[in-house]
Design an enzyme around this catalytic site. Structure first.
Site, PDB file in Angstrom:
ATOM      1  N   CYS A   2       0.844  -1.199   0.000  1.00 30.50           N
ATOM      2  CA  CYS A   2       0.000   0.000   0.000  1.00 30.50           C
ATOM      3  C   CYS A   2       0.883   1.255   0.000  1.00 30.50           C
ATOM      4  CB  CYS A   2      -0.874   0.020   1.256  1.00 30.50           C
ATOM      5  SG  CYS A   2      -1.856  -1.457   1.444  1.00 30.50           S
ATOM      6  N   ARG A  27       3.429   1.827  -7.507  1.00 28.00           N
ATOM      7  CA  ARG A  27       3.548   0.690  -6.575  1.00 28.00           C
ATOM      8  C   ARG A  27       2.470  -0.364  -6.833  1.00 28.00           C
ATOM      9  NH1 ARG A  27       6.150   2.564  -1.569  1.00 28.00           N
ATOM     10  NH2 ARG A  27       4.842   1.226  -0.290  1.00 28.00           N
ATOM     11  N   ASN A 100      -0.189   0.689   6.021  1.00 25.98           N
ATOM     12  CA  ASN A 100       0.533  -0.216   5.118  1.00 25.98           C
ATOM     13  C   ASN A 100       1.163  -1.275   5.999  1.00 25.98           C
ATOM     14  OD1 ASN A 100       1.969  -1.486   3.134  1.00 25.98           O
ATOM     15  ND2 ASN A 100       3.556   0.080   2.957  1.00 25.98           N
ATOM     16  N   GLY A 101       0.868  -2.548   5.734  1.00 26.52           N
ATOM     17  CA  GLY A 101       1.443  -3.633   6.530  1.00 26.52           C
ATOM     18  C   GLY A 101       0.393  -4.683   6.823  1.00 26.52           C
ATOM     19  N   GLU A 486      14.968 -15.055 -20.065  1.00 26.98           N
ATOM     20  CA  GLU A 486      13.866 -14.112 -20.292  1.00 26.98           C
ATOM     21  C   GLU A 486      14.309 -12.652 -20.196  1.00 26.98           C
ATOM     22  OE1 GLU A 486      10.569 -14.242 -17.577  1.00 26.98           O
ATOM     23  OE2 GLU A 486      11.815 -14.721 -15.878  1.00 26.98           O
ATOM     24  N   LYS A 601       3.623  -9.361 -18.012  1.00 29.76           N
ATOM     25  CA  LYS A 601       3.690  -9.684 -16.587  1.00 29.76           C
ATOM     26  C   LYS A 601       2.695 -10.782 -16.242  1.00 29.76           C
ATOM     27  CE  LYS A 601       5.096  -9.495 -12.442  1.00 29.76           C
ATOM     28  NZ  LYS A 601       6.409 -10.135 -12.173  1.00 29.76           N
TER      29      LYS A 601
HETATM   30  C1  AGP Z   1       8.616 -15.500 -14.552  1.00 30.18           C
HETATM   31  O1  AGP Z   1       9.774 -14.666 -14.489  1.00 30.18           O
HETATM   32  C2  AGP Z   1       7.865 -15.262 -15.836  1.00 30.18           C
HETATM   33  N1  AGP Z   1       7.483 -13.884 -15.912  1.00 30.18           N
HETATM   34  C3  AGP Z   1       6.735 -16.249 -16.083  1.00 30.18           C
HETATM   35  O2  AGP Z   1       7.314 -17.521 -16.283  1.00 30.18           O
HETATM   36  C4  AGP Z   1       5.690 -16.392 -14.940  1.00 30.18           C
HETATM   37  O3  AGP Z   1       6.275 -17.032 -13.832  1.00 30.18           O
HETATM   38  C5  AGP Z   1       4.531 -17.259 -15.466  1.00 30.18           C
HETATM   39  O4  AGP Z   1       3.926 -16.579 -16.531  1.00 30.18           O
HETATM   40  C6  AGP Z   1       3.491 -17.581 -14.383  1.00 30.18           C
HETATM   41  O5  AGP Z   1       2.928 -16.385 -13.910  1.00 30.18           O
HETATM   42  P1  AGP Z   1       1.924 -16.477 -12.647  1.00 30.18           P
HETATM   43  O6  AGP Z   1       2.747 -16.908 -11.464  1.00 30.18           O
HETATM   44  O7  AGP Z   1       1.390 -15.089 -12.488  1.00 30.18           O
HETATM   45  O8  AGP Z   1       0.864 -17.485 -12.981  1.00 30.18           O
END
Ligand code: AGP
Length: 606
Positions: A2, A27, A100-101, A486, A601
């Site tokens: 937070c 954040r 936050n915590g 990666e 991500k």
């Molecule tokens: C990890 O560095 C990668 N970005 C990727 O392998 C990730 O771990 C994978 O897509 C799973 O993501 P999740 O834990 O959000 O399911």
């Protein structure tokens, strides 16, 4: 985690408070809110982005106020919604608190306060803080906050205001950061320096146990006994972008440095003496007792964490742990029966393949236990039980602190399953003891960063790497290879060390270095033989081993040591090393480790 902002001044504008809060957006958060005291005492909070807050406050934006606090929430207790958003207020609507915590003992406190007649509106742990302050308030807000925080166990950074106190905010911290500053007739506090830089570059970082009174022209800091403290003033010459990264070049580096805190947050409130306490598991505890088989699904880094969990549970019990990559599990005959337990591991909680695997397993009668970082994520909402990682948002695409948090939670889950199946003994107690001490040891490992950086410099121009390990060392090899692939785009393959002679060793030559995961564990000498085999093909070898084992110098070109621990915990102990090695190589190659090409991500597509 937070974000907190507080401001004290004369005729401040609400839009100033909102703009300051926006400096913490990086954040990550799921809801936001503000409280401000001018002619009126007002609280406004909403689920969703700060823009929703801005739109709702449009007509108040130019309204003047004297004292204000604001908050971006990253949910840990209670899903993201308007009611659970901060600030939280007391029964009389006179006191507002942002936090936050994690309050470990919030349930006990809540029961006590309800018995005293307090009424609660949210599911959060934070709300107990404001009612505790209300209970203690006798006119002196500083004294009331001091008395209240003494009753808290866990981590907190809080800002507190009172509708009858028009010239100050009280702040307190233990385990979560808070920074103070004064500039241009405004007293400020925030979770990090970013919101302060518009007003001042002279800041003070509160220390654990500090309680501060912030006014428009200064602040006073006290320890928990009420003694005044002096804290060093730092001059911050970062720009805002650098401030968001804690002054570091990339979020990924900052987040690797957060590995120890991420583990603390994963463990907090879940270890009592020599026992694991996972109240979340209660709905499936009966299923876990006597269970013969546990299914696990996950992807990428989470899959490698799942493999550690497999080795761990199978090493201590006769339970079979079937681990599948989600993208395979969802298309094959699932072999799931009524009341099977399936563990789904996903930091984002939005990985499409893992979600579909969970839905398939539920259609076959399985109960779902998820290990997830994002509260309110799809996986969280579709699981029977969710165990939150509490790692806070991870901005870098590559999983670093969330991998450490996942492992922390999985070791606890594994120990709980071991205990439920009647295997609790001196060794499992030792594992738990070493796990609890691990955050401090991870700090030691991080202090090896200069040596790791030198190693990255030495090996950054190779086009291939082979990571090898046995037993718990194999998932570490897999994760190390993934990190390098990666973010640095170097080809890296990982194998069980015993597999080299079944083909992969044909790859080795002076241009194909080997990263050997070789701790002092029960298979050390077997792995040592594999390293010697690799070396005999003139491959360069980096050995990642246990401090004090000087024999590694005889079989490797370079050696990185980590402190000794129980052999099951080396994946945790070694995580910062494999992360830093990959990070520095990527950085030295001029790449952006935070945003690797072709990656997202959260892989929300198939
Ligand atoms: C990890 O560095 C990668 N970005 C990727 O392998 C990730 O771990 C994978 O897509 C799973 O993501 P999740 O834990 O959000 O399911």
């Amino acid at each position: 985690m937070c974000g907190i902002v507080g401001m004290v001044g004369e005729n401040l504008k609400v839009e100033d408070l909102v703009v300051s809060l926006q400096k913490l957006e990086y954040r990550g958060y799921d809801s936001a809110g503000i409280a401000f005291l001018g002619d009126e005492f007002e609280v406004f909070k909403k689920k969703g982005p700060i823009d929703i807050l801005k739109n709702g406050l449009k007509e108040k934006g130019s309204k003047g106020f004297l004292v204000g606090i604001a908050h971006t929430r990253w949910a840990t207790h209670g899903e993201p919604n308007d009611v659970n958003a901060h600030p939280h207020t007391d029964c009389r609507n006179e006191i507002a608190v942002v936090h936050n915590g994690i309050v470990e003992n919030f349930r006990e406190i809540k029961e006590y306060l309800i018995s005293k007649g307090h009424k609660f509106s949210s599911e959060t742990d934070t709300e107990v803080i404001v009612h505790l302050i209300e209970e203690e308030f006798e006119g002196d807000l500083l004294q009331a906050v001091m008395k209240a925080v003494r009753k808290l166990r866990g981590a907190y950074a809080i800002a507190v205001m009172h509708r009858k106190v028009k010239d100050l905010i009280v702040a307190a911290r233990r385990g979560s950061p808070l920074v103070l500053g004064v500039g241009n007739g405004v007293g400020l506090l925030a979770s990090d320096v970013t919101p302060l830089l518009r007003y001042t570059r002279n800041v003070v970082f509160l220390e654990d146990g500090d309680v501060a009174v912030v006014k428009k022209d200064g602040y006073e800091i006290y320890d928990m006994d009420g003694n005044k403290c002096e804290r060093k003033v730092y001059y911050i010459d970062w720009d805002e972008k650098a401030a968001e990264k804690g002054g570091h070049k990339h979020f990924m580096y900052k987040e690797i440095l957060e590995d120890p805190q991420a583990l603390v947050n994963a463990l907090v409130g879940r270890v009592k003496g020599d026992r694991v306490v996972l109240e979340e598991l209660e709905p499936v505890e009966d299923l876990l007792k006597g269970i013969k088989r546990i299914k696990v699904v996950s992807c990428g880094t989470s899959y490698y964490a799942a493999l550690v969990f497999k080795y761990f549970v199978e090493n201590f019990t006769d339970i079979d742990v079937d681990v599948d990559v989600s993208s395979e599990f969802r298309y094959k005959r699932p072999h799931v029966r009524e009341n099977d337990v399936l563990v789904a591991i996903s930091q984002s909680g939005e990985t499409a393949d893992t979600l579909e695997s969970v839905r398939l397993a539920k259609r076959h009668g399985a109960k779902i236990v998820s290990v997830v970082n994002v509260v309110g994520s799809t996986l969280d909402r579709e699981s029977n039980v969710s165990i939150y990682m509490n790692a806070g948002p991870e901005i870098g695409v590559a999983a670093t602190k969330t991998y450490v948090a996942e492992l922390g939670v999985l070791y606890l889950l594994g120990l709980k399953i071991i205990e439920l199946n009647g295997v609790w003994n001196e060794e499992t107690k030792t594992v738990l003891d070493r796990l609890v001490r691990m955050p401090e040891l991870l700090e030691n490992v991080l202090r090896k960063d200069p040596q790791i950086r030198e190693l990255s410099e030495k090996y950054k121009d190779y086009n291939h790497f082979m990571y090898i390990g046995r037993n718990y060392g194999y998932p570490t090899a897999l994760e190390g290879a993934l990190k390098l692939k990666e973010i640095s785009y170097i080809h890296a393959a990982a194998y069980q060390a015993g597999e080299l002679k079944h083909g992969p060793i044909a790859l080795l030559d002076p241009n194909f270095p080997v990263f050997a995961v070789i701790p002092d564990d029960s298979l050390f000498f077997k792995t040592k033989n594999n390293v010697i085999e690799a070396r005999s093909r003139n491959a360069k070898v980096i050995a990642l081993g246990t401090e004090g084992n000087k024999s590694l110098y005889e079989i490797a070109d370079d050696v990185i040591f980590v402190p000794p621990t129980h052999e099951s915990l080396y994946p945790l102990m070694m995580a910062p090393v494999i992360q830093l090695f990959a990070y520095h190589i990527a950085d030295m190659k001029g790449l952006d480790p935070d945003k690797p090409r072709n990656l997202a991500k959260s892989v929300t597509v198939e």
